[in-house]
Design an enzyme around this catalytic site. Structure first.
Site, PDB file in Angstrom:
ATOM      1  N   CYS A   2       0.822  -1.208   0.000  1.00  9.55           N
ATOM      2  CA  CYS A   2       0.000   0.000   0.000  1.00  9.55           C
ATOM      3  C   CYS A   2       0.857   1.260   0.000  1.00  9.55           C
ATOM      4  CB  CYS A   2      -0.869   0.026   1.240  1.00  9.55           C
ATOM      5  SG  CYS A   2      -1.863  -1.447   1.427  1.00  9.55           S
ATOM      6  N   ARG A  27       5.026   0.532  -6.117  1.00 12.86           N
ATOM      7  CA  ARG A  27       4.989  -0.321  -4.923  1.00 12.86           C
ATOM      8  C   ARG A  27       4.072  -1.526  -5.108  1.00 12.86           C
ATOM      9  NH1 ARG A  27       6.781   2.381  -0.249  1.00 12.86           N
ATOM     10  NH2 ARG A  27       5.309   1.368   1.135  1.00 12.86           N
ATOM     11  N   TRP A  75      -2.929  -2.566  -1.635  1.00 12.07           N
ATOM     12  CA  TRP A  75      -2.499  -3.902  -2.055  1.00 12.07           C
ATOM     13  C   TRP A  75      -3.256  -4.864  -1.146  1.00 12.07           C
ATOM     14  CZ3 TRP A  75       0.611  -7.916   0.111  1.00 12.07           C
ATOM     15  CH2 TRP A  75       1.116  -8.832  -0.820  1.00 12.07           C
ATOM     16  N   ASN A 101      -1.328   1.778   5.953  1.00 10.90           N
ATOM     17  CA  ASN A 101      -0.381   0.778   5.436  1.00 10.90           C
ATOM     18  C   ASN A 101      -0.137  -0.224   6.548  1.00 10.90           C
ATOM     19  OD1 ASN A 101       0.167   2.043   3.093  1.00 10.90           O
ATOM     20  ND2 ASN A 101       2.358   2.301   3.463  1.00 10.90           N
ATOM     21  N   GLY A 102      -0.021  -1.483   6.242  1.00 14.69           N
ATOM     22  CA  GLY A 102       0.317  -2.470   7.274  1.00 14.69           C
ATOM     23  C   GLY A 102      -0.860  -3.388   7.547  1.00 14.69           C
ATOM     24  N   GLU A 482      18.423 -16.530  -9.094  1.00 11.65           N
ATOM     25  CA  GLU A 482      17.966 -15.171  -9.364  1.00 11.65           C
ATOM     26  C   GLU A 482      17.327 -15.093 -10.766  1.00 11.65           C
ATOM     27  OE1 GLU A 482      17.325 -12.735  -7.666  1.00 11.65           O
ATOM     28  OE2 GLU A 482      17.350 -11.006  -8.987  1.00 11.65           O
ATOM     29  N   LYS A 486      13.485 -13.969 -11.496  1.00  7.71           N
ATOM     30  CA  LYS A 486      13.141 -12.870 -12.407  1.00  7.71           C
ATOM     31  C   LYS A 486      12.109 -13.359 -13.424  1.00  7.71           C
ATOM     32  CE  LYS A 486      14.243 -10.156 -10.708  1.00  7.71           C
ATOM     33  NZ  LYS A 486      15.063  -9.941  -9.556  1.00  7.71           N
ATOM     34  N   GLU A 489       8.592 -13.980 -11.791  1.00 11.19           N
ATOM     35  CA  GLU A 489       7.850 -12.832 -11.266  1.00 11.19           C
ATOM     36  C   GLU A 489       7.363 -11.897 -12.355  1.00 11.19           C
ATOM     37  OE1 GLU A 489       9.951 -10.161  -8.596  1.00 11.19           O
ATOM     38  OE2 GLU A 489      11.824 -10.549  -9.628  1.00 11.19           O
ATOM     39  N   LYS A 605       6.624  -3.650  -4.333  1.00  7.66           N
ATOM     40  CA  LYS A 605       8.042  -3.290  -4.323  1.00  7.66           C
ATOM     41  C   LYS A 605       8.617  -3.353  -2.920  1.00  7.66           C
ATOM     42  CE  LYS A 605      11.825  -1.865  -6.165  1.00  7.66           C
ATOM     43  NZ  LYS A 605      12.553  -2.903  -6.906  1.00  7.66           N
TER      44      LYS A 605
HETATM   45  C1  F6R Z   1      12.504  -9.690  -6.627  1.00  4.86           C
HETATM   46  C2  F6R Z   1      12.345  -8.737  -5.558  1.00  4.86           C
HETATM   47  C3  F6R Z   1      12.042  -9.246  -4.207  1.00  4.86           C
HETATM   48  C4  F6R Z   1      12.853  -8.479  -3.159  1.00  4.86           C
HETATM   49  C5  F6R Z   1      12.403  -8.878  -1.748  1.00  4.86           C
HETATM   50  C6  F6R Z   1      13.233  -8.204  -0.666  1.00  4.86           C
HETATM   51  O1  F6R Z   1      12.783  -9.050  -7.836  1.00  4.86           O
HETATM   52  O2  F6R Z   1      12.447  -7.561  -5.764  1.00  4.86           O
HETATM   53  O3  F6R Z   1      12.261 -10.614  -4.114  1.00  4.86           O
HETATM   54  O4  F6R Z   1      14.208  -8.748  -3.359  1.00  4.86           O
HETATM   55  O5  F6R Z   1      11.054  -8.543  -1.577  1.00  4.86           O
HETATM   56  O6  F6R Z   1      13.111  -6.825  -0.727  1.00  4.86           O
HETATM   57  P1  F6R Z   1      14.155  -5.877   0.003  1.00  4.86           P
HETATM   58  O7  F6R Z   1      15.456  -6.038  -0.657  1.00  4.86           O
HETATM   59  O8  F6R Z   1      13.576  -4.502  -0.174  1.00  4.86           O
HETATM   60  O9  F6R Z   1      14.190  -6.296   1.433  1.00  4.86           O
END
Ligand code: F6R
Length: 610
Positions: A2, A27, A75, A101-102, A482, A486, A489, A605
């Protein structure tokens, strides 16, 4: 996750809120709404499912006049995406509105009580209890009502509320959920992230857990500590540019961010080697403290976890310190063997990931020092750490981590070299040689980006596949994890990644004519083994075999339908160059399948809930 935005000032709030919501789209969300106080004992609330564009369209021609309001991108967690469940939520009288949010963990119990007292709920959300609690406690002072309300809440929240009886203010608070306030001089803003307010002001105040703020339309901002004392807000200045949040001619943010990687690697490396020695001054570690580290424990989620796997390999290789690694969501509920002799490293691009923050707190409670590798100055993780290494990726808009991942790998590589040097396991000449090799990677990424046609052709061969199998060894296997993440997702094509030696123990059964094999077989100590694994897979007739290999390796063509060449580099750094190939591969497939590359379905995000 959110997004919150709020504006109190003298200009019409509608346009500023909508612009703020657009800048929070990265986000991830599934509905959006705004509430604007009209200054005449009324409030306009408009919500729509889908994109902020739908909300824009619903408001076209309405031109709400109010200069104080709040907005939200939701979200879905409690209740499906719908107009009823979209924020802002209102109390029974329609005079109070709130965005959140939360997650309010005890919302069910609170809702039962409020319903018992006669409150009427119209949504399935946890957030609506906040609106009704505010109504219950409201006696002419929204801040006082908010204080009483949050004393009943369990869970994580960033909250912004308005009331028609106080048309000149927004009341804000937070716990375990990001909130930043913008000090615009003649106006004040609130947002869950900086892009939503940077267009109006670069002066920001980070609110701490259980602090409150009142934003006035005059621009005045009052901040209060948990105990009710008024406190002097500390204003920080944001020095990055708004145009980093624009696509700059690229088709999507992911493409732009992939192309920024040479600069990101260069910036993250800059100034690390001084007088022939690796320096990480920001960690302020003495030689005694470094010598006393018995173990390292890495905690992270998603792509950051994959960066951590590469970090584990390099730290163990160069510094000979044993490294454990666990996804943060597991670590936080485990009984980890960490203490004062363990250095815990958290890796989080956003610095706001709820599970990673919880893991860090658990490590602290066991007496460990916690260092963070993050991309966000001022983030929760950076403020809760004993030392921070900032990556220099800049703002990443596309949901899929690309440049932030590469920057994490580079930062971990520097950390591993530093620890190897300080523990006396790497001599000066070796550090200098490895650092020089690392410095070749920005140019190598540029070279890969110069001609991506072979990657595009390989991607075309996979667009109709129903699953893909990635294999590699050593650091290569991590790069495959990785690459598979990618692909899933952003293209919704199922992908599995395995250490190539493991395929015979189960995954080889997956291979059929609809499953492409993607192998990482750059020159390395285990190159012959990977090539044999490719032969084993090829013999099971996959749809095609795509191999990422070192330039000049013509022999590998015999084992592959598509060869994607990367320049020759020490295998320790293949995680940096080969990942770029996988990012491009995933993006080409996603675009061919008509997917929204920047905002994949169901993803956010910044994952600020558990
Ligand atoms: C994948 C992606 C997620 C983040 C994960 C951790 O492309 O972006 O898997 O890597 O949600 O996020 P952070 O690094 O912000 O803790």
């Amino acid at each position: 996750m959110c997004g919150i935005v709020g504006y109190a000032g003298s200009r019409a709030a509608q346009g500023i809120l909508l612009k703020g919501l657009h800048s929070l789209e990265y986000r991830g969300y599934d509905s959006a709404g705004i509430a604007v106080l009209d200054g005449h004992d009324g409030m306009d609330v408009v919500c729509r499912t889908g994109k902020v564009d739908a909300l824009d369209a619903a408001l076209t021609g309405r031109g709400l006049a109010g200069t104080c309001g709040i907005g939200h991108t939701r979200w879905a967690t409690h209740g499906r995406p719908s107009e009823e469940n979209a924020h802002p939520h209102r109390d029974c009288s329609g005079r109070i509105a709130v965005v959140h949010n939360g997650i309010i963990e005890n919302f069910a119990e609170l809702k039962d009580r409020l319903v018992g007292e006669g409150h009427v709920f119209v949504s399935e959300t946890d957030t609506e209890v906040v609106a009704h609690l505010l109504e219950r406690f409201y006696e002419g002072d929204l801040l006082a009502a908010m204080r009483r309300c949050v004393s009943f809440l369990q869970g994580a929240f960033g909250l912004a509320a308005v009331c028609v009886d106080e048309p000149d203010r927004i009341v804000v608070t937070r716990r375990d959920s990001p909130i930043v306030i913008g000090a615009g001089g003649d106006c004040a803003l609130v947002a869950s992230d900086i892009p939503a307010l940077i267009d109006v002001t670069r002066d920001v105040i980070y609110l701490d857990d259980d602090q409150f703020a009142v934003l006035h339309t005059s621009g005045d901002i009052e901040c209060y500590a948990r105990d009710g004392r008024q406190i002097e807000p500390k204003v920080s200045h944001i020095d990055w540019d708004v145009d980093v949040a624009e696509r700059a001619g690229f088709e999507d943010f992911m493409d732009k961010e992939i192309h920024e990687q040479p600069r990101v690697v260069h910036d993250t490396l800059m100034g690390r080697l001084k007088d022939g020695r690796m320096t990480l001054d920001e960690l302020a570690l003495t030689s005694e403290q470094i010598a006393a580290i018995e173990r390292i424990f890495i905690v992270a989620c998603g792509s950051s976890y994959h960066a951590g796997l590469i970090g584990k390999n390099l730290i163990e290789r160069w510094a000979r310190i044993p490294v454990d690694i666990m996804v943060a969501s597991e670590f936080r509920y485990s009984d980890p063997i960490v203490d004062g002799s363990t250095l815990v490293i958290s890796i989080t691009q956003s610095g706001e990931t709820a599970d990673t923050l919880a893991a860090m707190r658990l490590a602290h409670s066991h007496g460990s020092k916690v260092f963070t590798i993050t991309n966000r100055v001022g983030s929760r993780a950076s403020r809760e750490s004993d030392g921070v290494i900032y990556t220099k990726a800049g703002l990443e808009i596309s949901v899929a981590a690309t440049k932030s991942f590469i920057a994490q790998v580079v930062a971990l590589t520097c950390l591993a070299l530093f620890l190897g040097q300080e523990r006396g396991k790497l001599d000066g000449a070796t550090v200098a040689r490895l650092y020089a090799e690392l410095n070749r990677t920005p140019g190598q990424i540029e070279h890969i980006l110069l001609d991506t046609s072979a990657i595009e052709r390989a991607a075309e061969a996979c667009t109709q596949a129903h699953s893909a199998l990635f294999v590699g060894r050593g650091i290569g296997s991590t790069v495959c994890y990785e690459g598979a993440l990618k692909l899933k997702e952003i293209s919704y094509l199922h992908a599995e990644a395995y250490a190539a030696g493991e395929i015979k123990h189960g995954p080889i059964a997956l291979i059929d004519r609809n499953v492409p094999v993607v192998a990482l077989a750059c020159r390395s100590a285990t190159y012959p083994q990977v090539v044999s694994n490719i032969q084993e897979l090829r013999a099971r007739t996959p749809s095609c075999v795509i191999v990422v290999a070192t330039e000049g390796d013509e022999e590998i063509r015999k084992s592959a339908d598509h060869v994607l060449y990367v320049p020759e580099i020490d295998e320790c750094f293949q995680g940096i160059t080969a990942t770029v190939v996988f990012q491009l591969f995933a993006r080409f497939i996603a675009r061919a399948r008509g997917c929204d590359v920047d905002q994949p379905r169901n993803l956010a995000k910044s994952v600020t809930v558990e």
